[in-house]
Write an enzyme that holds these catalytic residues in place. Structure first.
Site, PDB file in Angstrom:
ATOM      1  N   CYS A  49       0.836  -1.208   0.000  1.00 23.69           N
ATOM      2  CA  CYS A  49       0.000   0.000   0.000  1.00 23.69           C
ATOM      3  C   CYS A  49       0.871   1.259   0.000  1.00 23.69           C
ATOM      4  CB  CYS A  49      -0.929  -0.070   1.202  1.00 23.69           C
ATOM      5  SG  CYS A  49      -1.582   1.498   1.786  1.00 23.69           S
ATOM      6  N   CYS A  53       0.243   3.938   2.642  1.00 24.73           N
ATOM      7  CA  CYS A  53       0.667   3.477   3.984  1.00 24.73           C
ATOM      8  C   CYS A  53       2.137   3.846   4.228  1.00 24.73           C
ATOM      9  CB  CYS A  53       0.513   1.964   4.119  1.00 24.73           C
ATOM     10  SG  CYS A  53      -1.192   1.417   3.984  1.00 24.73           S
TER      11      CYS A  53
END
Lengths: 281, 107
Positions: B30, B33
């Site tokens: 991700c 993230c």
């Protein structure tokens, strides 16, 4: 870190890129060709080019863009965050940084589905590449507004057990076996803590997750904190928004939705972005 | 303070914590993230008297993520006395995260 990030590659965005380059700024521009321009059979009121078709104009604009230093990134921008001294731009699963931003995404009159914003991040996502792995082996539904959404649905089909695809445009679709096409009109998302159902005019889809895939996202989720008036961004005479260093140009700022206005505003936005950058030094 | 938690020790380290705990649900694949990781560390340092930040890898710990209905990441969930007080989905600058936490904890 780029000097200027431009969101949208239509007349306003390209005009901004050309002018920012002329002021010796580094430029990154996001998005694909303006579909609105491409689909215009002719543009009769752009001075100097009386019979030009939309397709030809887009080609000429792209040629001009190639004469600049602009880095072209054909990805959908999910969000622009004001970080204080600079901006962080999320394009699908990647981040880019820029000292100033010009929004030139055009205007989108497509109404959001009811509760789309309420459930965003809670079962509703605008980005398949970002969130697909969360739905491994699960059931998802895609509401697709553009041709790219077909590819995205096939990508989801590799990961998910089943994908429902609700096309919001006409076309021939080639899908993997576990994709089911539902030709119906989506009305609203429903659920308790997260979106669990999509209610359509004549049917109902239950799924673990829902992807709404379109060319440009609602302004309030695109730029948190941006002052808007309906589908338009509020700007001053310098094309600056309520967020310092963030400018807007073209159809996104309001009527008339015309190429000449977009090009003029792209220039104003770029020159004021350049001035903003020079003052910051 | 930033700690790492799992499905196995979530009860002990988050739900039974004396301090408030901000759980950062994340995964390797991700992009946002990775962007929010240093921001969350900054928040942890700034609010260290009142807050522990706990990172939970969603791929390795699917049970907790599913229990709290995490459907998009990064998601930050603030826990106090074993209960979730609120959540933030998606990347945010440090100032916004801090003011949300201060508001929720009445600091």
């Amino acid at each position: 870190m780029f000097d200027v990030a431009i969101i949208g590659k239509g007349p306003a965005g390209i005009s901004a890129a050309v002018n920012a380059f002329a002021r010796n700024k580094s430029v990154v521009i996001f998005g694909g060709d303006s579909k609105k321009v491409l689909l215009s059979p002719s543009i009769p009121n752009y001075p100097g080019l009386p019979k030009i078709s939309g397709k030809d104009l887009m080609e000429r604009l792209n040629e001009h863009l190639k004469l600049t230093n602009a880095t072209i990134i054909n990805k959908t921008v999910i969000a622009v965050y004001a970080m204080g001294n600079y901006f962080s731009i999320q394009a699908e699963n990647d981040f880019y940084e820029a000292k100033s931003v010009i929004l030139a995404t055009g205007v989108d009159f497509k109404k959001s589905i009811e509760n789309e914003d309420t459930f965003l991040g809670n079962g509703v996502s605008y980005c398949a590449t970002c969130d697909a792995p969360l739905y491994k082996g699960k059931v998802v539904a895609v509401v697709g507004y553009n041709h790219e959404s077909v590819e995205e649905a096939n990508f989801l089909a590799e990961v998910c057990q089943k994908v429902y695809f609700v096309p919001m445009f006409k076309g021939e679709f080639k899908f993997k076996e576990n994709v089911e096409i539902i030709k119906d009109n989506p009305l609203k998302f429903d659920g308790s803590l997260k979106a669990e159902k999509l209610v359509l005019k004549n049917s109902l889809i239950e799924a673990d997750g829902f992807f709404v895939l379109k060319d440009s996202l609602p302004l309030t989720s695109l730029v948190p904190g941006l002052e808007v008036d309906g589908p338009h961004v509020l700007v001053d005479k310098r094309m600056e928004t309520n967020i310092k260093g963030l400018f807007a140009a073209g159809d996104i700022t309001g009527k008339p939705y015309q190429v000449a206005k977009a090009i003029g505003e792209g220039q104003i936005a770029a020159l004021n972005a350049a001035e903003y950058l020079d003052q910051k030094k | 303070m930033v700690i790492h938690v799992t499905d196995a020790d979530f009860n002990e380290k988050v739900l039974n914590s004396d301090k408030a705990v901000l759980v950062d649900f994340w995964a390797e694949w991700c992009g946002p993230c990775r962007m929010i990781a240093p921001v969350v560390e900054e928040v942890a340092e700034n609010l260290k008297d009142n807050l522990v930040v706990a990172k939970l890898n969603l791929d390795e710990n699917p049970m907790t993520a599913s229990l709290y209905g995490i459907s998009s990441i990064p998601t930050l969930v603030l826990f106090k006395d074993g209960k979730p007080l609120g959540k933030i989905v998606g990347f945010r600058p440090a100032a916004q995260i801090k003011s949300a936490i201060k508001g929720a904890l009445g600091l």
